[in-house]
Structure formats: structure tokens, C-alpha cells
Design a protein around this motif. Structure first.
Motif, mmCIF file in Angstrom:
data_model
loop_
_atom_site.group_PDB
_atom_site.id
_atom_site.type_symbol
_atom_site.label_atom_id
_atom_site.label_comp_id
_atom_site.label_asym_id
_atom_site.label_seq_id
_atom_site.Cartn_x
_atom_site.Cartn_y
_atom_site.Cartn_z
ATOM 1 N N ASP B 58 -19.469 20.752 9.799
ATOM 2 C CA ASP B 58 -18.336 20.730 10.723
ATOM 3 C C ASP B 58 -18.840 20.828 12.171
ATOM 4 O O ASP B 58 -18.458 20.036 13.035
ATOM 5 C CB ASP B 58 -17.399 21.896 10.379
ATOM 6 N N LEU B 61 -20.525 17.555 13.178
ATOM 7 C CA LEU B 61 -19.577 16.476 13.511
ATOM 8 C C LEU B 61 -18.930 16.749 14.872
ATOM 9 O O LEU B 61 -18.820 15.852 15.709
ATOM 10 C CB LEU B 61 -18.484 16.362 12.434
ATOM 11 N N GLN B 62 -18.518 17.994 15.086
ATOM 12 C CA GLN B 62 -17.795 18.349 16.330
ATOM 13 C C GLN B 62 -18.690 18.223 17.563
ATOM 14 O O GLN B 62 -18.186 18.031 18.670
ATOM 15 C CB GLN B 62 -17.297 19.804 16.259
ATOM 16 N N ILE B 69 -21.153 9.670 19.915
ATOM 17 C CA ILE B 69 -20.114 8.639 19.968
ATOM 18 C C ILE B 69 -19.571 8.506 21.392
ATOM 19 O O ILE B 69 -19.382 7.390 21.895
ATOM 20 C CB ILE B 69 -18.969 8.960 18.978
ATOM 21 N N LEU B 80 -23.797 8.664 12.657
ATOM 22 C CA LEU B 80 -22.728 8.560 11.663
ATOM 23 C C LEU B 80 -23.298 8.271 10.277
ATOM 24 O O LEU B 80 -22.849 8.848 9.275
ATOM 25 C CB LEU B 80 -21.717 7.476 12.066
ATOM 26 N N ILE C 36 -7.336 9.654 4.964
ATOM 27 C CA ILE C 36 -7.397 11.062 4.558
ATOM 28 C C ILE C 36 -6.425 11.335 3.403
ATOM 29 O O ILE C 36 -6.740 12.099 2.488
ATOM 30 C CB ILE C 36 -7.095 11.983 5.767
ATOM 31 N N LEU D 61 -15.139 7.815 9.034
ATOM 32 C CA LEU D 61 -15.935 8.354 10.151
ATOM 33 C C LEU D 61 -16.342 7.225 11.106
ATOM 34 O O LEU D 61 -16.228 7.364 12.319
ATOM 35 C CB LEU D 61 -17.200 9.058 9.623
ATOM 36 N N ILE D 69 -12.750 9.548 18.985
ATOM 37 C CA ILE D 69 -13.693 10.231 19.890
ATOM 38 C C ILE D 69 -13.950 9.380 21.133
ATOM 39 O O ILE D 69 -13.970 9.893 22.256
ATOM 40 C CB ILE D 69 -15.017 10.546 19.158
ATOM 41 N N LYS D 79 -8.785 14.698 14.459
ATOM 42 C CA LYS D 79 -9.421 13.814 13.468
ATOM 43 C C LYS D 79 -10.679 14.451 12.898
ATOM 44 O O LYS D 79 -10.969 14.319 11.710
ATOM 45 C CB LYS D 79 -9.789 12.469 14.124
ATOM 46 N N LEU D 80 -11.442 15.159 13.733
ATOM 47 C CA LEU D 80 -12.665 15.803 13.261
ATOM 48 C C LEU D 80 -12.348 16.955 12.317
ATOM 49 O O LEU D 80 -12.999 17.127 11.280
ATOM 50 C CB LEU D 80 -13.496 16.299 14.455
ATOM 51 N N THR D 81 -11.340 17.748 12.674
ATOM 52 C CA THR D 81 -10.936 18.873 11.827
ATOM 53 C C THR D 81 -10.452 18.356 10.464
ATOM 54 O O THR D 81 -10.823 18.872 9.410
ATOM 55 C CB THR D 81 -9.796 19.665 12.504
ATOM 56 N N GLU D 82 -9.631 17.322 10.526
ATOM 57 C CA GLU D 82 -9.093 16.684 9.327
ATOM 58 C C GLU D 82 -10.225 16.174 8.427
ATOM 59 O O GLU D 82 -10.194 16.352 7.210
ATOM 60 C CB GLU D 82 -8.276 15.490 9.824
ATOM 61 N N ALA D 83 -11.219 15.528 9.046
ATOM 62 C CA ALA D 83 -12.349 14.988 8.277
ATOM 63 C C ALA D 83 -13.127 16.133 7.619
ATOM 64 O O ALA D 83 -13.493 16.050 6.435
ATOM 65 C CB ALA D 83 -13.268 14.165 9.171
ATOM 66 N N SER D 84 -13.344 17.225 8.366
ATOM 67 C CA SER D 84 -14.063 18.378 7.798
ATOM 68 C C SER D 84 -13.325 18.948 6.591
ATOM 69 O O SER D 84 -13.941 19.313 5.592
ATOM 70 C CB SER D 84 -14.233 19.480 8.852
#
Lengths: 93, 93, 93, 93
Positions: B58, B61-62, B69, B80, C36, D61, D69, D79-84
Motif C-alpha cells: 500500500d 503504491l501510494q 506516474i 507498475l 474493482i 493499475l 494519478i 483509486k489507490l486506497t480502493e486498489a489496496s
């Protein structure tokens, strides 16, 4: 006497190696190593732990469970239920 | 600077706890503890390692991926791809 | 007679539900549903498949393996080895 | 437009194959096939589902998250939180 008694040295050798991997992880984090390299090492430690679990489970089925079944009685059912729960925890972890 | 830099204390605290669990496993085996109890403890250590991995991923990615990116260029694609491979290893381990 | 014979209706009901989930996934992709949401549905189908596997494995241990052990002989060892391999495949999948 | 739009044919082909595997599982149970063979087929379907999930996640991603991003703003963090969270569900399933 447990299922793993005969493989105790092998189990301990693997656990010491995993302990070393986890200490290695702490050093990687201390040294600010790249996240992805840390993650690769974590995957490797996780797989090693699973390997120990599968080895112990196999020994447990071959000895403790098999003996309880051969002896019969209430203990056999309990041992089988217990083993199923342990397998479920492993599959889900 | 890595993704986990801000959470370094938390990551190290968790890794030390996992190291303690793995040492605890060695003691359980030394003491001939019941197989199923050893397996339960292994599942717990495996889950704890997965927790650290998800935390690092996490953060990665953050920060690392998001920055690459935002900067753009070839590095973003590489980051990625690298992240996807790390995720695949985690899902399969 | 297999381990799951007594639970056949329950196993089939679950498998039909999983088939429905997989067809639902195809519809989601056809309808361009958000990635998702598709992933959430895949996790749910994967968990459901694991649930069926754990149920079959439990039945298998309680019946096929237990009977082979009670009868004794070479078949018992083979059944135990086979079960351990199936468990390893599940843990790794 | 979603991450998987370009791979839609491949995703659907895989999902149809998985649907076939799940229908095959129902036939195996109907035919009273041996438990271990049913379990092997379940492991194979589970792995195939994971493969689709990893493919969708990679696409997600590379496209949805990367675009959010690059655009910046609040949407990128979400989107990052959701992906995690999706990754955590996959790792745990």
C-alpha cells in the motif's frame, strides 16, 4: 510422541532459517532497501512457513490421526475434526 | 525515501513480533507441543507476514508508484509492472 | 461410495451457485462494469470454491481416509499421502 | 473505458473456460468421481480465477489508477486506497 518427532531436526532447521529471514527483513527495512525487494523476501518467508505447516500436517495425519483412527472411538472423530479446522486455517491464511 | 519510510517504526515493530512468533515456534517444537497448536501458531505468523506485506505494498503504491506516474516516462511503466509481479507473488504465496 | 455422497445435494447447490457467479462475471465484463467490482466478485467466487474444497476434503478424511486406516494395509498410506498432496495444492492455490 | 477493455476477449475466454470447469465439477460429483480428483479440479479452477483477477488488477493499475494519478486530485488517492483493498481481498481469498 508427536507426528513431527521424527522430523524434529528438519523442522527446527527450517524454523531457524525462517527466523533468519525475518531478521534479514528487519535489516532490509533498517537499510531502507527498496520496497519490492522487501516484498519478495516476505513472499519467500511466507512460502517457507507454509512448507513447515504442510510438513507438520502431513506428519500429524500419518501419525496422530492415523493412530487415533486405528484405535477407534471418540478420539478419532475429534482428531479428524481438529485436522479439518487446521487445514481450513492454513488454506485461508 | 521509500514508501514505508513513514511507517518504519510500525513495520519494524511488526517484524520483531513475527520474529518472536517464529522463535516461539522453535520452543513449541523443542517442548514437543501438540502438532495442531504448532500449526495454529504458524497460521498466525503467516497472517502477520501477509499483513506487513499488504502494508508495504500500500505504501509503495501510494508513494513510489504514484510519484513515478506523476513524473511520467518509462519509469512509471516499469514501476507498475514490478508492482503487478509483486502482487502476483503475494497472491500465490 | 465417496466421502461426499451424503452431502452431494449441498455440494451441487454450492457448485451451481458458483457457476452462476462465474456467468455473472461474464455479464459484468460485457456490461463494462468497474474493474474493482469485478475483482470483488472474483474474490467471492474464489472463496466459495475454497469452501467446497474444504467441505469435500473434510468428508474425504472422515470417510475414505478413515476407512482405509481402519482397514489397514498399504491402501491407508497411499490415501494419506494423496490427501497431503491435495491439501498442499489447496494451500498453494 | 476500463482497464480491461483492451483485453476483454481474453478475459471472457478465460471466464467461459472457468464456467466450463465449474460445470465439469458438477458432472464429476454427479458421476461419483473420486474426491481427490474433484479437489484437483477445484484447485485448477481456483488458480484460473486468480489468474483472471491478477490480469484485471494489472490492467486496472496500468490504466484507471495511472490515469487518476496523472490527472491528480482527490480521485487518485481514492483509486489507490480502493486498489489496496482489492489486493488485500485477493491475498486473503
Amino acid at each position: 510422541m508427536h507426528g513431527y518427532t521424527q522430523n524434529k531436526d528438519e523442522v527446527q532447521k527450517r524454523l531457524r532459517r525462517i527466523e533468519g529471514q525475518v531478521r534479514g527483513l528487519q535489516k532490509m527495512v533498517d537499510d531502507d532497501r527498496y520496497c519490492i525487494d522487501v516484498l519478495t523476501q516476505i513472499s519467500s518467508a511466507t512460502k517457507a512457513l507454509e512448507g513447515v505447516a504442510l510438513m507438520l500436517l502431513d506428519d500429524h495425519l500419518q501419525h496422530c490421526v492415523a493412530e487415533a483412527i486405528a484405535t477407534g472411538g471418540v478420539d478419532a472423530n475429534q482428531k479428524l475434526t481438529e485436522a479439518s479446522h487446521a487445514i481450513a486455517r492454513l488454506v485461508k491464511s
